[in-house]
Design a protein around this motif. Structure first.
Motif, mmCIF file in Angstrom:
data_model
loop_
_atom_site.group_PDB
_atom_site.id
_atom_site.type_symbol
_atom_site.label_atom_id
_atom_site.label_comp_id
_atom_site.label_asym_id
_atom_site.label_seq_id
_atom_site.Cartn_x
_atom_site.Cartn_y
_atom_site.Cartn_z
ATOM 1 N N GLN A 42 -21.511 6.765 -36.944
ATOM 2 C CA GLN A 42 -20.991 5.659 -37.733
ATOM 3 C C GLN A 42 -21.902 4.453 -37.573
ATOM 4 N N VAL A 43 -22.109 3.739 -38.674
ATOM 5 C CA VAL A 43 -22.830 2.472 -38.638
ATOM 6 C C VAL A 43 -21.805 1.397 -38.981
ATOM 7 N N PHE A 44 -21.678 0.441 -38.090
ATOM 8 C CA PHE A 44 -20.633 -0.570 -38.146
ATOM 9 C C PHE A 44 -21.261 -1.938 -38.376
ATOM 10 N N ASP A 45 -20.753 -2.683 -39.355
ATOM 11 C CA ASP A 45 -21.170 -4.070 -39.584
ATOM 12 C C ASP A 45 -20.301 -4.943 -38.681
ATOM 13 N N TYR A 46 -20.877 -5.486 -37.625
ATOM 14 C CA TYR A 46 -20.068 -6.212 -36.643
ATOM 15 C C TYR A 46 -19.700 -7.630 -37.078
ATOM 16 N N LEU A 47 -20.286 -8.144 -38.148
ATOM 17 C CA LEU A 47 -19.850 -9.440 -38.669
ATOM 18 C C LEU A 47 -18.662 -9.279 -39.618
ATOM 19 N N LYS A 48 -18.740 -8.267 -40.477
ATOM 20 C CA LYS A 48 -17.639 -8.002 -41.420
ATOM 21 C C LYS A 48 -16.570 -7.096 -40.807
ATOM 22 N N LYS A 49 -16.877 -6.529 -39.637
ATOM 23 C CA LYS A 49 -15.951 -5.653 -38.900
ATOM 24 C C LYS A 49 -15.482 -4.479 -39.750
ATOM 25 N N ARG A 50 -16.479 -3.739 -40.293
ATOM 26 C CA ARG A 50 -16.146 -2.565 -41.093
ATOM 27 C C ARG A 50 -17.264 -1.529 -40.983
ATOM 28 N N ILE A 51 -16.908 -0.290 -41.240
ATOM 29 C CA ILE A 51 -17.876 0.800 -41.218
ATOM 30 C C ILE A 51 -18.631 0.800 -42.543
ATOM 31 N N VAL A 52 -19.971 0.813 -42.479
ATOM 32 C CA VAL A 52 -20.789 0.823 -43.694
ATOM 33 C C VAL A 52 -21.371 2.208 -43.975
ATOM 34 N N PHE A 53 -21.345 3.087 -42.979
ATOM 35 C CA PHE A 53 -21.843 4.446 -43.153
ATOM 36 C C PHE A 53 -21.177 5.343 -42.124
ATOM 37 N N SER A 54 -20.835 6.557 -42.543
ATOM 38 C CA SER A 54 -20.261 7.525 -41.632
ATOM 39 C C SER A 54 -20.700 8.920 -42.051
ATOM 40 N N SER A 55 -21.063 9.746 -41.078
ATOM 41 C CA SER A 55 -21.458 11.119 -41.366
ATOM 42 C C SER A 55 -21.086 11.987 -40.171
ATOM 43 N N THR A 56 -20.707 13.227 -40.462
ATOM 44 C CA THR A 56 -20.384 14.187 -39.408
ATOM 45 C C THR A 56 -21.386 15.325 -39.476
ATOM 46 N N PHE A 57 -21.941 15.678 -38.332
ATOM 47 C CA PHE A 57 -22.913 16.760 -38.229
ATOM 48 C C PHE A 57 -22.234 17.938 -37.537
ATOM 49 N N LYS A 58 -22.067 19.040 -38.250
ATOM 50 C CA LYS A 58 -21.387 20.208 -37.711
ATOM 51 C C LYS A 58 -22.165 20.794 -36.529
#
Length: 85
Positions: A42-58
């Motif tokens: 997960q890539v998290f924007d710590y100023l806006k406090k939200r996830i900007v990207f998420s991926s799962t690798f099997k």
């Protein structure tokens, strides 16, 4: 991040489903990349406090994360020796 100037710790992310294995800070954007033993990145924007990207690798457990110097790419290394960009 206002609290950090007062030498106080700040909780940026809560609720990870497994222990956090590795983190990486973007060199110029307010992004924090986080991964652990859930195979999720997960890539998290710590100023806006939200996830900007998420991926799962099997079946891939990320043990190292690093943004390259310009921040255009995020490199992920796994416990089995695989590297993803």
């Amino acid at each position: 991040f206002d609290d950090m100037s007062k030498n106080q710790s700040t909780v940026l992310v809560r609720g990870c489903k497994a222990p956090v294995q590795t983190v990486a800070c973007h060199p110029s954007k307010p992004y924090l990349a986080i991964s652990g033993f859930t195979s999720q990145l997960q890539v998290f924007d710590y100023l806006k406090k939200r996830i900007v990207f998420s991926s799962t690798f099997k079946n891939l457990y990320i043990s190292k994360l690093r943004f390259e110097s310009k921040g255009e790419h995020l490199i992920a290394g796994s416990t089995c020796g695989t590297i993803k960009i």
